[in-house]
Motif scaffolding. Structure first.
Motif, PDB file in Angstrom:
ATOM      1  N   TYR A   1      41.278  33.882  56.575  1.00  8.97           N
ATOM      2  CA  TYR A   1      40.952  33.006  57.704  1.00  8.97           C
ATOM      3  C   TYR A   1      41.698  33.531  58.919  1.00  8.97           C
ATOM      4  O   TYR A   1      42.917  33.389  59.022  1.00  8.97           O
ATOM      5  CB  TYR A   1      41.382  31.584  57.339  1.00  8.97           C
TER       6      TYR A   1
ATOM      7  N   TYR B   1      42.526  33.030  62.515  1.00  7.03           N
ATOM      8  CA  TYR B   1      42.529  32.027  63.581  1.00  7.03           C
ATOM      9  C   TYR B   1      43.851  32.162  64.341  1.00  7.03           C
ATOM     10  O   TYR B   1      44.741  31.324  64.234  1.00  7.03           O
ATOM     11  CB  TYR B   1      42.392  30.636  62.953  1.00  7.03           C
TER      12      TYR B   1
ATOM     13  N   SER C   1      37.604  33.327  63.268  1.00  7.10           N
ATOM     14  CA  SER C   1      37.693  32.270  64.279  1.00  7.10           C
ATOM     15  C   SER C   1      38.496  32.708  65.496  1.00  7.10           C
ATOM     16  O   SER C   1      39.060  31.870  66.206  1.00  7.10           O
ATOM     17  CB  SER C   1      38.336  31.008  63.672  1.00  7.10           C
ATOM     18  N   SER C   2      38.535  34.002  65.739  1.00  6.58           N
ATOM     19  CA  SER C   2      39.318  34.501  66.871  1.00  6.58           C
ATOM     20  C   SER C   2      38.646  34.221  68.208  1.00  6.58           C
ATOM     21  O   SER C   2      39.310  34.230  69.252  1.00  6.58           O
ATOM     22  CB  SER C   2      39.547  36.010  66.732  1.00  6.58           C
TER      23      SER C   2
ATOM     24  N   SER D   1      33.640  30.785  64.710  1.00  8.56           N
ATOM     25  CA  SER D   1      33.626  30.550  66.163  1.00  8.56           C
ATOM     26  C   SER D   1      32.306  29.864  66.482  1.00  8.56           C
ATOM     27  O   SER D   1      31.268  30.512  66.652  1.00  8.56           O
ATOM     28  CB  SER D   1      33.757  31.875  66.919  1.00  8.56           C
TER      29      SER D   1
END
Length: 291
Positions: free
Chosen positions: A134, A136, A164-165, A188
């Protein structure tokens, strides 16, 4: 596990006293199952795991497993601030019937890539589970870098990454570098169409807690090859996505559940409830989806 379809990153319902509301949890799960989700991630970022005791976290995992059974994919969020605690939470998840976990880097510690590799390896050595990485960095403080991804690219138990950057170029690079070595999952939300165009097969989605119908329509249209229709669904959702990304994400997702007819209560401190103005702004954006 094959990561595919829409996988809500579940909120955790709380009652008026701030306790976990398991009856509402069951209602929320059935509400989403009836609309065609592929799976669930309890105790992710949207689930406020950081604000729960160990016993509460176990109770959430137990509730979701008992309600869902084998009707959908289940991926347990088992993150914590140190490797020892991550292993303990992962052991609990495994005992409760979860074979796959979602793991961001331990927060606050800011491990180097070398340390992050050692962290994930320690979890793999301690518990027989599959891991979805994950990424992030805005929450964890560090990135799941390509050095870490290189280290596990040939490990069959590290099956994918939730990206999720917010950096679409990184998602494209993951697809280019690793091909089918990692399953790419969209994390995202406002870039979901782009992610699917670049090889993602799943969307681990916080907004799906309350926007489940348009999210499912988007996925079904894309999966059927109707790119124009998928784009139109995303265009309708985008004002809500923009509102969510402007701040207070978890509070807004929870209020969105109320707008969708499944109230799940407020967030726990330190997160405060939305103001009336913030509620009105989200409600206006949400109303536009069905307009």
């Amino acid at each position: 596990m094959e990561l595919k379809g829409i996988i809500p990153a579940l909120v955790t319902p709380f009652d008026a006293k701030g306790n976990i509301d398991f009856k509402t949890f069951e209602k929320l799960l059935e509400f989403q199952l009836a609309r065609g989700v592929s799976g669930f991630v309890p105790l992710g970022t949207t689930g406020e795991y950081y604000a729960m005791s160990d016993a509460e976290r176990a109770d959430v995992l137990r509730c979701v497993k008992e309600v869902v059974g084998n009707r959908a994919l289940l991926i347990a969020g088992t993150n914590s601030s140190c490797t020892r605690n991550v292993i303990a939470h992962t052991e609990t998840a495994k005992k409760l019937g979860y074979d796959t976990v979602l793991l961001a880097p331990p927060y606050y510690a800011l491990p180097s890539q070398e340390e992050l590799i050692a962290h994930y390896q320690a979890v793999l050595d301690a518990v027989d589970v599959e891991i979805v990485l994950y990424n992030y960095p805005v929450r964890a403080g560090v990135e799941v870098g390509f050095e870490t991804m290189d280290a596990f690219a040939d490990n069959p138990r590290v099956i994918g990454i939730k990206e999720s950057s917010g950096n679409l170029l990184r998602a494209i690079e993951i697809n280019k570098r690793y091909g089918d070595k990692y399953q790419l999952s969209c994390g995202s939300d406002d870039q979901a169409l782009d992610f699917f165009m670049w090889g993602a097969k799943s969307w681990i989605c916080g907004p799906a807690n309350f926007m489940i119908d348009p999210v499912i329509r988007f996925y079904n249209k894309f999966n059927a090859g109707d790119l124009v229709g998928a784009q139109e669904e995303m265009r309708k959702m985008f004002p809500v996505m923009a509102n969510l990304e402007s701040g207070k994400f978890v509070q807004k997702v929870k209020y969105g559940c109320e707008l969708a007819g499944v109230p799940v209560g407020d967030t726990r401190l330190p997160l405060l409830p939305l103001t009336e103005g913030e509620k009105l702004s989200l409600a206006d954006a949400f109303a536009g989806i069905s307009a």
